[in-house]
Design a protein around this motif. Structure first.
Motif, PDB file in Angstrom:
ATOM      1  N   PHE A   4       1.053  -1.304  -0.005  1.00 14.97           N
ATOM      2  CA  PHE A   4       0.144  -0.034  -0.130  1.00 14.97           C
ATOM      3  C   PHE A   4       0.918   1.221   0.012  1.00 14.97           C
ATOM      4  O   PHE A   4       0.922   2.056  -0.845  1.00 14.97           O
ATOM      5  CB  PHE A   4      -1.054  -0.117   1.188  1.00 14.97           C
ATOM      6  N   PHE A   5       1.812   1.182   0.792  1.00  9.12           N
ATOM      7  CA  PHE A   5       2.837   2.660   0.907  1.00  9.12           C
ATOM      8  C   PHE A   5       3.579   2.924  -0.231  1.00  9.12           C
ATOM      9  O   PHE A   5       3.902   3.783  -0.709  1.00  9.12           O
ATOM     10  CB  PHE A   5       3.574   2.422   2.317  1.00  9.12           C
ATOM     11  N   ALA A   6       4.042   1.485  -0.613  1.00 14.46           N
ATOM     12  CA  ALA A   6       4.648   1.680  -1.759  1.00 14.46           C
ATOM     13  C   ALA A   6       4.210   2.336  -2.903  1.00 14.46           C
ATOM     14  O   ALA A   6       4.803   2.899  -3.972  1.00 14.46           O
ATOM     15  CB  ALA A   6       5.380   0.020  -2.376  1.00 14.46           C
ATOM     16  N   ALA A   7       2.665   1.678  -3.213  1.00 12.68           N
ATOM     17  CA  ALA A   7       1.849   2.112  -4.323  1.00 12.68           C
ATOM     18  C   ALA A   7       1.888   3.854  -3.964  1.00 12.68           C
ATOM     19  O   ALA A   7       2.012   4.412  -5.132  1.00 12.68           O
ATOM     20  CB  ALA A   7       0.740   1.379  -4.482  1.00 12.68           C
ATOM     21  N   VAL A   8       1.413   4.261  -2.935  1.00 17.75           N
ATOM     22  CA  VAL A   8       1.115   5.638  -2.786  1.00 17.75           C
ATOM     23  C   VAL A   8       2.435   6.323  -2.920  1.00 17.75           C
ATOM     24  O   VAL A   8       2.322   7.544  -3.718  1.00 17.75           O
ATOM     25  CB  VAL A   8       0.381   5.792  -1.492  1.00 17.75           C
ATOM     26  N   TYR A   9       3.624   5.880  -2.267  1.00 18.15           N
ATOM     27  CA  TYR A   9       4.539   6.836  -2.692  1.00 18.15           C
ATOM     28  C   TYR A   9       5.050   6.783  -4.255  1.00 18.15           C
ATOM     29  O   TYR A   9       5.698   7.921  -4.712  1.00 18.15           O
ATOM     30  CB  TYR A   9       5.719   6.424  -1.721  1.00 18.15           C
ATOM     31  N   ALA A  10       4.884   5.602  -4.833  1.00 17.66           N
ATOM     32  CA  ALA A  10       5.181   5.699  -6.357  1.00 17.66           C
ATOM     33  C   ALA A  10       4.087   6.386  -7.039  1.00 17.66           C
ATOM     34  O   ALA A  10       4.795   7.116  -7.910  1.00 17.66           O
ATOM     35  CB  ALA A  10       4.949   3.925  -6.701  1.00 17.66           C
ATOM     36  N   LEU A  11       3.118   6.541  -6.536  1.00  9.86           N
ATOM     37  CA  LEU A  11       1.989   7.639  -7.549  1.00  9.86           C
ATOM     38  C   LEU A  11       2.536   8.912  -7.330  1.00  9.86           C
ATOM     39  O   LEU A  11       2.602   9.647  -8.295  1.00  9.86           O
ATOM     40  CB  LEU A  11       0.677   7.296  -6.709  1.00  9.86           C
ATOM     41  N   LEU A  12       2.898   9.331  -6.051  1.00  8.24           N
ATOM     42  CA  LEU A  12       3.351  10.701  -5.910  1.00  8.24           C
ATOM     43  C   LEU A  12       4.653  11.136  -6.450  1.00  8.24           C
ATOM     44  O   LEU A  12       4.956  12.142  -6.747  1.00  8.24           O
ATOM     45  CB  LEU A  12       3.212  11.090  -4.302  1.00  8.24           C
ATOM     46  N   ALA A  13       5.600  10.048  -6.469  1.00  6.07           N
ATOM     47  CA  ALA A  13       6.891  10.444  -7.141  1.00  6.07           C
ATOM     48  C   ALA A  13       6.875  10.392  -8.466  1.00  6.07           C
ATOM     49  O   ALA A  13       7.517  11.049  -9.104  1.00  6.07           O
ATOM     50  CB  ALA A  13       7.780   8.781  -6.587  1.00  6.07           C
ATOM     51  N   LEU A  14       5.902   9.760  -9.176  1.00  8.25           N
ATOM     52  CA  LEU A  14       5.494   9.831 -10.595  1.00  8.25           C
ATOM     53  C   LEU A  14       5.095  11.049 -10.868  1.00  8.25           C
ATOM     54  O   LEU A  14       5.764  11.780 -11.839  1.00  8.25           O
ATOM     55  CB  LEU A  14       4.660   8.841 -10.936  1.00  8.25           C
ATOM     56  N   ALA A  15       4.247  11.550 -10.117  1.00 12.38           N
ATOM     57  CA  ALA A  15       3.603  12.914 -10.455  1.00 12.38           C
ATOM     58  C   ALA A  15       4.822  13.941 -10.304  1.00 12.38           C
ATOM     59  O   ALA A  15       4.874  14.966 -10.884  1.00 12.38           O
ATOM     60  CB  ALA A  15       2.676  13.150  -9.301  1.00 12.38           C
ATOM     61  N   LEU A  16       5.561  13.971  -9.104  1.00 14.50           N
ATOM     62  CA  LEU A  16       6.672  14.760  -9.113  1.00 14.50           C
ATOM     63  C   LEU A  16       7.877  14.739  -9.993  1.00 14.50           C
ATOM     64  O   LEU A  16       8.375  15.777 -10.407  1.00 14.50           O
ATOM     65  CB  LEU A  16       7.312  14.597  -7.549  1.00 14.50           C
ATOM     66  N   ASN A  17       8.149  13.692 -10.339  1.00 17.43           N
ATOM     67  CA  ASN A  17       8.887  13.284 -11.524  1.00 17.43           C
ATOM     68  C   ASN A  17       8.388  13.978 -12.921  1.00 17.43           C
ATOM     69  O   ASN A  17       9.436  14.591 -13.661  1.00 17.43           O
ATOM     70  CB  ASN A  17       9.263  11.893 -11.916  1.00 17.43           C
ATOM     71  N   LEU A  18       7.197  14.281 -13.148  1.00 14.98           N
ATOM     72  CA  LEU A  18       6.634  15.067 -14.131  1.00 14.98           C
ATOM     73  C   LEU A  18       7.263  16.418 -14.064  1.00 14.98           C
ATOM     74  O   LEU A  18       7.700  16.924 -15.318  1.00 14.98           O
ATOM     75  CB  LEU A  18       5.181  14.798 -14.251  1.00 14.98           C
ATOM     76  N   GLN A  19       7.325  17.071 -12.838  1.00 15.51           N
ATOM     77  CA  GLN A  19       7.656  18.302 -12.657  1.00 15.51           C
ATOM     78  C   GLN A  19       9.059  18.474 -12.400  1.00 15.51           C
ATOM     79  O   GLN A  19       9.843  19.504 -13.179  1.00 15.51           O
ATOM     80  CB  GLN A  19       7.059  18.853 -11.432  1.00 15.51           C
ATOM     81  N   TRP A  20       9.810  17.990 -11.695  1.00 15.50           N
ATOM     82  CA  TRP A  20      11.051  18.002 -11.706  1.00 15.50           C
ATOM     83  C   TRP A  20      11.947  17.112 -12.597  1.00 15.50           C
ATOM     84  O   TRP A  20      12.937  17.624 -13.007  1.00 15.50           O
ATOM     85  CB  TRP A  20      11.400  17.526 -10.127  1.00 15.50           C
ATOM     86  N   GLY A  21      11.425  15.860 -12.633  1.00 22.64           N
ATOM     87  CA  GLY A  21      12.399  15.196 -13.475  1.00 22.64           C
ATOM     88  C   GLY A  21      12.301  15.436 -15.126  1.00 22.64           C
ATOM     89  O   GLY A  21      13.496  15.334 -15.669  1.00 22.64           O
ATOM     90  N   TYR A  22      11.335  15.979 -15.350  1.00 25.05           N
ATOM     91  CA  TYR A  22      11.001  16.160 -16.951  1.00 25.05           C
ATOM     92  C   TYR A  22      11.214  17.712 -17.345  1.00 25.05           C
ATOM     93  O   TYR A  22      12.066  18.150 -18.009  1.00 25.05           O
ATOM     94  CB  TYR A  22       9.646  15.965 -17.310  1.00 25.05           C
ATOM     95  N   ALA A  23      10.815  18.804 -16.389  1.00 24.82           N
ATOM     96  CA  ALA A  23      10.765  20.086 -16.699  1.00 24.82           C
ATOM     97  C   ALA A  23      11.839  20.774 -15.748  1.00 24.82           C
ATOM     98  O   ALA A  23      11.960  21.894 -15.951  1.00 24.82           O
ATOM     99  CB  ALA A  23       9.343  20.760 -16.419  1.00 24.82           C
ATOM    100  N   GLY A  24      12.304  20.091 -14.663  1.00 24.47           N
ATOM    101  CA  GLY A  24      13.293  20.667 -13.761  1.00 24.47           C
ATOM    102  C   GLY A  24      12.501  21.682 -12.756  1.00 24.47           C
ATOM    103  O   GLY A  24      13.327  22.623 -12.204  1.00 24.47           O
TER     104      GLY A  24
END
Length: 455
Positions: free
Chosen positions: A54-74
């Motif tokens: 459960f916690f791995a899934a929710v942290y993966a969800l939020l890390a993916l969303a953050l990756n869109l902003q920070w990982g892709y666009a900086g």
């Protein structure tokens, strides 16, 4: 180019999916072994693995969303918790009953799907407001703005003046520090005749599923929790597919150009300001949805669920996996939960069972004093008893280690082909001798690899 063909993961069976499943398998094996040593029964083991998943899934969800902003666009967004709060509270206010009764917080009484969409739109709107400074601010300054906005949001929801209020004659509220009720977990309706009461008779599906797992000693609550966790896993897959397609689209390639050198992207005629606002809104909408899915398993929400430390946990997960990699975001969330979030608790229980250390000292001074007589057990017992509190220290040490030794993360080193078509895999004409001429892009790629090895 899909992530499954980047770097070393293409040599693994199943590509990136095989890599993620392999990490889960190792994590499950480790916690199962610890659970067996601790004497957990089948239900205890199933409940433990469900909590980790459960916690791995929710942290993966939020890390993916953050990756869109920070990982892709900086874009350095340290207000993730605030955007999660906007999504959850908006959903709660839209779906809360109009007349909740004594002690309840009134709402609009709308269906849950409307509340979820409304929460995502509200988070995107607040993200648009936060993105306006992104047109002028860089790196650390944008981080300060988003962190301040996140705290403003949390303090606003915590304000007693908004516990109940009227807006255009409509009564609403946030519940202030007491929090407010959330809609009933929709998964419960699959298993219970009354979704609000687990004590109600089960449905036909519930009776069949409960009877199946009752044979191996797994209780009803664990079955229902696993069902909700599987829904979260499905959303992780959905996030992954959507963000991979965004990253490989022309829009995503412009985001990566902004991340590498915004001036160059601007000189090529790209209106970088609009791209920043769009990606910030999309990322914040996904953060709002992630918060809704996280809190949806609970019966109420309060501002204390969105402390700033939550944002830093998500950043640690993304840094471990590697910014710019969707696969790394998922793996980072899994490793963070398994090794830093839940791992210390199980290690403490395991050591306490295998090595009885007696009663731990109450203070650090009392634990250090016996070192004068070369007695290290009191200090060891004190540190072991404080291991849950030292989780923050362990997370900080892991973060510093990653930044010093592998700042790009576990999978952040993998290269992506900029074009939408992988030219290295195009069909080559057959020569007279039956062979094929060397592919220029593959030769260049080989030369690049050789250059990397020489350097």
């Amino acid at each position: 180019m899909s992530e499954s063909t980047e770097g070393g993961s293409s040599r693994l069976p199943g590509g990136d999916a095989g890599l993620i499943l392999g990490v889960f398998f190792v994590l499950y094996a480790g916690f199962t072994l610890i659970g067996v040593v601790l004497g957990l029964d089948a239900n205890g083991l199933a409940s433990t693995l469900q909590r980790i998943t459960f916690f791995a899934a929710v942290y993966a969800l939020l890390a993916l969303a953050l990756n869109l902003q920070w990982g892709y666009a900086g874009l350095f967004n340290i207000g993730v918790a605030g955007f999660m709060a906007v999504g959850v509270y908006t959903m709660a206010m839209l779906t809360a009953p109009v007349n909740p009764g004594a002690g309840g917080v009134p709402g609009l009484g709308l269906p849950l799907p409307v509340g979820i969409v409304g929460g995502m739109l509200a988070a995107a709107f607040v993200g648009a407001i936060a993105a306006l400074p992104a047109l002028r601010l860089k790196a650390d300054y944008l981080a300060i703005v988003t962190l301040a906005l996140s705290e403003i949001i949390r303090i606003t929801y915590n304000s007693t003046s908004l516990q109940t209020f009227s807006l255009a004659g409509i009564k609403l509220g946030t519940g202030a520090s007491q929090g407010m009720s959330l809609p009933t977990n929709p998964v419960n309706a699959l298993f219970y005749s009354n979704a609000r009461s687990p004590a109600s008779p089960p449905t036909a599906l519930g009776e069949a599923v409960f009877g199946l797992f009752r044979v191996i000693g797994i209780e009803r609550t664990t079955v229902v929790d696993w069902a909700y966790t599987l829904v979260l896993i499905a959303f992780v897959g959905l996030f992954y597919v959507v963000l991979s397609r965004v990253g490989n689209s022309p829009f995503g390639r412009v985001l990566k150009a902004i991340r590498e050198d915004e001036l160059v992207a601007t000189s090529l005629g790209k209106r970088t300001g609009r791209f920043k606002i769009k990606v910030f809104m999309l990322g914040c909408a996904l953060m709002g949805l992630g918060g809704i899915l996280w809190q949806g398993s609970q019966s109420y929400v309060s501002p204390s669920s969105f402390l700033p430390i939550l944002t830093f946990y998500i950043f640690i997960a993304l840094i471990i996996g590697g910014a710019g990699s969707n696969t790394g975001s998922v793996i980072g969330g899994v490793l963070f939960v398994g090794l830093l979030f839940e791992g210390p608790t199980f290690v403490r229980r395991l050591v306490e069972q295998l090595l009885p250390l007696g009663e731990a000292p109450n203070t650090f001074v009392a634990a250090v004093a016996p070192l004068a007589s070369l007695d290290v057990l009191p200090l060891f017992a004190f540190l072991l008893g404080s291991l849950d509190s030292l989780r923050f220290v362990l997370a900080g040490v892991a973060l510093i280690y990653m930044i010093q030794t592998r700042p790009e993360g576990l999978l952040g080193h993998r290269k992506e082909i900029a074009s939408s078509v992988n030219l290295s895999q195009r069909e080559q004409p057959v020569q007279a001798d039956g062979g094929r001429p060397p592919n220029e892009s593959s030769v260049a790629h080989t030369a690049d690899e050789s250059h990397g090895e020489n350097t």
